[in-house]
Enzyme design. Structure first.
Site, PDB file in Angstrom:
ATOM      1  N   GLN A  87      45.675   9.282 -40.922  1.00 26.11           N
ATOM      2  CA  GLN A  87      44.353   9.116 -41.512  1.00 26.11           C
ATOM      3  C   GLN A  87      43.726  10.465 -41.861  1.00 26.11           C
ATOM      4  OE1 GLN A  87      42.646   6.599 -42.584  1.00 26.11           O
ATOM      5  NE2 GLN A  87      40.775   7.744 -43.001  1.00 26.11           N
ATOM      6  N   GLU A  88      43.956  11.462 -41.005  1.00 25.06           N
ATOM      7  CA  GLU A  88      43.351  12.776 -41.229  1.00 25.06           C
ATOM      8  C   GLU A  88      44.009  13.537 -42.375  1.00 25.06           C
ATOM      9  OE1 GLU A  88      40.752  14.139 -40.065  1.00 25.06           O
ATOM     10  OE2 GLU A  88      40.217  12.965 -38.314  1.00 25.06           O
ATOM     11  N   SER A  89      45.346  13.489 -42.457  1.00 25.35           N
ATOM     12  CA  SER A  89      46.040  14.391 -43.397  1.00 25.35           C
ATOM     13  C   SER A  89      47.220  13.774 -44.137  1.00 25.35           C
ATOM     14  CB  SER A  89      46.567  15.603 -42.620  1.00 25.35           C
ATOM     15  OG  SER A  89      47.615  15.203 -41.741  1.00 25.35           O
TER      16      SER A  89
END
Length: 201
Positions: free
Chosen positions: A28-30
């Site tokens: 989700q972050e990267s």
């Protein structure tokens, strides 16, 4: 995922948090991109700020091994910071929201929830309260001020959904049977009300 799976599993051993949750957080972050950089300056697979990286003792946010370890440690610390009476899986979902939003804003939203008659320990209720801290009539009451609560809800819900997908297709990592863990994925599976909430608005 096969490239980074061992590092997520090692992070599970360090923190007790299921490796599939950590992998879902990183995705989700990267999108599992070690060189990811945002306009706000957060960098690396787990999208850490420079201050958080310094606090956690890593010297290269773009090193995926360091980033995964530090991100997992940070999530674990947020998880442990929450009041002891909050049960999993709500405790984990709130910690994930704090990963995005900051514990100060999460605590502000939990205080707001109490004033609105909502349960600050329930993710189901907090995901309805968190977006309010972006509105002046609510954040003016809070010491923490304005926060991106709606973004934190979207991020946490996406992680929940993706972690559930990984749970279906990736086996648990059990290098040894441990009597006590901070979060056991089976406890999430055992609560049909939580499974139903994956699709709740």
């Amino acid at each position: 995922l096969p490239l980074y799976r061992p590092h997520f599993q090692e992070a599970q051993i360090r923190t007790g948090i299921d490796w599939r949750v950590l992998a879902a957080l990183a995705y989700q972050e990267s999108r599992w991109e070690p060189l990811a950089t945002s306009p706000t300056g957060v960098r690396g697979m787990m999208m850490l700020t420079a201050d958080t990286a310094d606090y956690l003792g890593i010297n290269n946010r773009l090193d995926p091994v360091q980033s995964i370890r530090a991100g997992a440690d940070y999530l674990s610390e947020l998880h442990d910071t929450l009041p002891e009476h909050i049960r999993n899986p709500d405790r984990l979902w709130l910690a994930l929201a704090a990963y995005n939003l900051g514990m100060g804003h999460l605590n502000g939203a939990r205080y707001l929830a109490k004033t609105l008659g909502a349960d600050p320990d329930s993710w189901y209720e907090m995901k309805r309260v968190l977006p309010l801290i972006a509105k002046p009539q609510y954040y003016r009451r809070l010491k923490s001020g304005k926060g991106r609560g709606g973004e934190a809800v979207i991020m946490t819900e996406n992680i929940r959904i993706y972690a559930d997908i990984l749970n279906r297709f990736e086996p648990p990592y059990e290098p040894m049977k441990r009597k006590s863990e901070k979060f056991i994925w089976k406890s999430f599976q055992a609560r049909p009300d939580t499974d139903a909430m994956l699709g709740a608005p």
